[in-house]
Design a protein around this motif. Structure first.
Motif, mmCIF file in Angstrom:
data_model
loop_
_atom_site.group_PDB
_atom_site.id
_atom_site.type_symbol
_atom_site.label_atom_id
_atom_site.label_comp_id
_atom_site.label_asym_id
_atom_site.label_seq_id
_atom_site.Cartn_x
_atom_site.Cartn_y
_atom_site.Cartn_z
ATOM 1 N N THR A 164 -43.260 -19.082 -7.050
ATOM 2 C CA THR A 164 -43.825 -20.224 -6.349
ATOM 3 C C THR A 164 -45.277 -20.351 -6.666
ATOM 4 O OG1 THR A 164 -42.188 -20.220 -4.676
ATOM 5 C CG2 THR A 164 -44.101 -21.381 -4.142
ATOM 6 N N ALA A 165 -45.842 -18.929 -6.578
ATOM 7 C CA ALA A 165 -47.463 -19.073 -6.618
ATOM 8 C C ALA A 165 -47.577 -19.395 -8.313
ATOM 9 C CB ALA A 165 -48.003 -17.653 -6.538
ATOM 10 N N MET A 166 -46.658 -19.022 -9.028
ATOM 11 C CA MET A 166 -46.919 -19.106 -10.527
ATOM 12 C C MET A 166 -47.000 -20.988 -10.696
ATOM 13 S SD MET A 166 -47.904 -18.185 -13.458
ATOM 14 C CE MET A 166 -47.565 -16.375 -13.688
ATOM 15 N N ARG A 167 -45.985 -21.344 -10.354
ATOM 16 C CA ARG A 167 -45.625 -22.859 -10.512
ATOM 17 C C ARG A 167 -46.919 -23.685 -9.821
ATOM 18 N NH1 ARG A 167 -40.339 -21.144 -9.586
ATOM 19 N NH2 ARG A 167 -40.457 -21.553 -7.449
ATOM 20 N N LEU A 168 -47.270 -23.097 -8.480
ATOM 21 C CA LEU A 168 -48.316 -24.050 -7.881
ATOM 22 C C LEU A 168 -49.616 -23.853 -8.855
ATOM 23 C CD1 LEU A 168 -47.498 -23.518 -4.156
ATOM 24 C CD2 LEU A 168 -47.154 -25.562 -5.452
ATOM 25 N N THR A 169 -50.026 -22.515 -9.326
ATOM 26 C CA THR A 169 -51.270 -22.353 -9.936
ATOM 27 C C THR A 169 -51.124 -23.090 -11.251
ATOM 28 O OG1 THR A 169 -51.192 -20.106 -9.142
ATOM 29 C CG2 THR A 169 -52.438 -20.531 -11.094
ATOM 30 N N SER A 170 -50.034 -23.219 -11.868
ATOM 31 C CA SER A 170 -49.996 -24.124 -13.122
ATOM 32 C C SER A 170 -50.310 -25.428 -13.038
ATOM 33 C CB SER A 170 -48.771 -23.676 -13.963
ATOM 34 O OG SER A 170 -47.701 -24.059 -13.263
ATOM 35 N N LEU A 171 -49.609 -25.963 -11.901
ATOM 36 C CA LEU A 171 -49.650 -27.404 -11.385
ATOM 37 C C LEU A 171 -51.142 -27.704 -10.951
ATOM 38 C CD1 LEU A 171 -48.120 -30.187 -10.859
ATOM 39 C CD2 LEU A 171 -47.789 -29.250 -8.507
ATOM 40 N N ALA A 172 -51.779 -26.864 -10.450
ATOM 41 C CA ALA A 172 -53.226 -26.957 -9.478
ATOM 42 C C ALA A 172 -54.130 -27.035 -10.898
ATOM 43 C CB ALA A 172 -53.437 -25.895 -8.813
ATOM 44 N N ALA A 173 -53.976 -26.126 -12.061
ATOM 45 C CA ALA A 173 -54.503 -26.188 -13.126
ATOM 46 C C ALA A 173 -54.517 -27.540 -13.747
ATOM 47 C CB ALA A 173 -54.431 -24.954 -14.208
ATOM 48 N N ALA A 174 -53.337 -28.059 -14.141
ATOM 49 C CA ALA A 174 -53.241 -29.345 -14.765
ATOM 50 C C ALA A 174 -53.726 -30.383 -14.096
ATOM 51 C CB ALA A 174 -51.797 -29.566 -14.846
ATOM 52 N N VAL A 175 -53.737 -30.453 -12.695
ATOM 53 C CA VAL A 175 -54.204 -31.464 -11.837
ATOM 54 C C VAL A 175 -55.870 -31.472 -11.872
ATOM 55 C CG1 VAL A 175 -55.051 -32.397 -9.604
ATOM 56 C CG2 VAL A 175 -52.517 -31.966 -10.291
ATOM 57 N N ALA A 176 -56.322 -30.237 -12.092
ATOM 58 C CA ALA A 176 -57.982 -30.164 -12.178
ATOM 59 C C ALA A 176 -58.483 -30.515 -13.509
ATOM 60 C CB ALA A 176 -58.262 -28.617 -12.139
ATOM 61 N N VAL A 177 -57.863 -30.176 -14.595
ATOM 62 C CA VAL A 177 -58.023 -30.572 -16.154
ATOM 63 C C VAL A 177 -57.909 -32.348 -16.009
ATOM 64 C CG1 VAL A 177 -57.220 -30.653 -18.439
ATOM 65 C CG2 VAL A 177 -57.529 -28.634 -17.165
ATOM 66 N N CYS A 178 -57.019 -32.914 -15.381
ATOM 67 C CA CYS A 178 -56.914 -34.329 -15.449
ATOM 68 C C CYS A 178 -57.824 -34.934 -14.635
ATOM 69 C CB CYS A 178 -55.546 -34.659 -15.101
ATOM 70 S SG CYS A 178 -54.106 -34.308 -16.069
ATOM 71 N N LEU A 179 -58.176 -34.440 -13.563
ATOM 72 C CA LEU A 179 -59.355 -34.906 -12.639
ATOM 73 C C LEU A 179 -60.456 -34.770 -13.478
ATOM 74 C CD1 LEU A 179 -58.228 -33.825 -8.991
ATOM 75 C CD2 LEU A 179 -58.404 -36.062 -10.061
ATOM 76 N N PHE A 180 -60.977 -33.608 -14.084
ATOM 77 C CA PHE A 180 -62.214 -33.379 -14.637
ATOM 78 C C PHE A 180 -62.283 -34.583 -15.887
ATOM 79 C CE2 PHE A 180 -64.649 -31.397 -18.181
ATOM 80 C CZ PHE A 180 -65.912 -31.154 -17.573
ATOM 81 N N ILE A 181 -61.114 -34.734 -16.627
ATOM 82 C CA ILE A 181 -61.141 -35.975 -17.724
ATOM 83 C C ILE A 181 -61.546 -37.248 -17.072
ATOM 84 C CG2 ILE A 181 -59.806 -37.001 -19.633
ATOM 85 C CD1 ILE A 181 -58.674 -34.025 -20.184
ATOM 86 N N THR A 182 -60.850 -37.640 -16.080
ATOM 87 C CA THR A 182 -60.916 -38.603 -15.418
ATOM 88 C C THR A 182 -62.336 -38.961 -15.211
ATOM 89 O OG1 THR A 182 -58.689 -38.693 -14.852
ATOM 90 C CG2 THR A 182 -60.211 -40.257 -13.668
ATOM 91 N N THR A 183 -62.952 -37.828 -14.289
ATOM 92 C CA THR A 183 -64.066 -38.017 -13.964
ATOM 93 C C THR A 183 -65.152 -38.261 -14.926
ATOM 94 O OG1 THR A 183 -63.756 -36.484 -11.786
ATOM 95 C CG2 THR A 183 -66.185 -36.959 -12.408
ATOM 96 N N GLY A 184 -65.120 -37.675 -16.033
ATOM 97 C CA GLY A 184 -66.110 -37.749 -17.467
ATOM 98 C C GLY A 184 -65.947 -39.167 -17.679
ATOM 99 N N PHE A 185 -64.823 -39.634 -17.809
ATOM 100 C CA PHE A 185 -64.577 -41.132 -18.419
ATOM 101 C C PHE A 185 -65.208 -42.186 -17.398
ATOM 102 C CE2 PHE A 185 -61.534 -39.585 -21.544
ATOM 103 C CZ PHE A 185 -61.999 -40.111 -22.472
#
Length: 139
Positions: free
Chosen positions: A15-36
């Protein structure tokens, strides 16, 4: 008793591994969105008010993002401090209180020998200490 403990450990690690990978994907997407969004806001303000106000507007957007991240971090830390005793500790206490588990442990010590058990117990104690400080996946 130990089977339940191992199953809980495997489940919480997965569960921790799945949640960590999901949180990393969300963080990357939010960073790109904020940049644009910042780029679009910068160009809009640059065309209307000039470069100084465009830079100030960009700084304001990043300041708001940083403030929101700091507030989320503080709330998360407070929630972690207010948690009750973890379920892993109670499972371990139940396992150590079982006479069959204790008899098996004493038999293992007698077979392996005390001199060979000291390094194994040290590594096991270290792993147990690290695991008991880790937040529970069920919370």
């Amino acid at each position: 008793m130990l089977d339940k403990f191992v199953d809980d450990l495997k489940e919480s690690a997965g569960t921790a591994m799945r949640l960590t990978s999901l949180a990393a994907a969300v963080a990357v997407c939010l960073f790109i969105t904020t940049g644009f969004l910042c780029g679009a806001a910068f160009i809009a303000v640059l065309n209307k008010y000039g470069p100084v106000y465009a830079c100030l507007a960009g700084a304001a957007v990043f300041f708001v993002c940083a403030a929101m991240a700091a507030i989320c971090y503080a709330l998360r830390k407070r929630a972690i401090r207010q948690r009750p005793v973890e379920a892993a500790k109670s499972t371990l206490q139940t396992a150590l209180g079982d006479p069959i588990v204790m008899a098996t442990a004493l038999q293992a010590v007698r077979i392996i020998g005390v001199k060979r058990m000291i390094p194994l117990l040290a590594v096991g104690g270290l792993a147990l200490g690290l695991m008991s400080k880790r937040p529970s996946a069920k919370d």
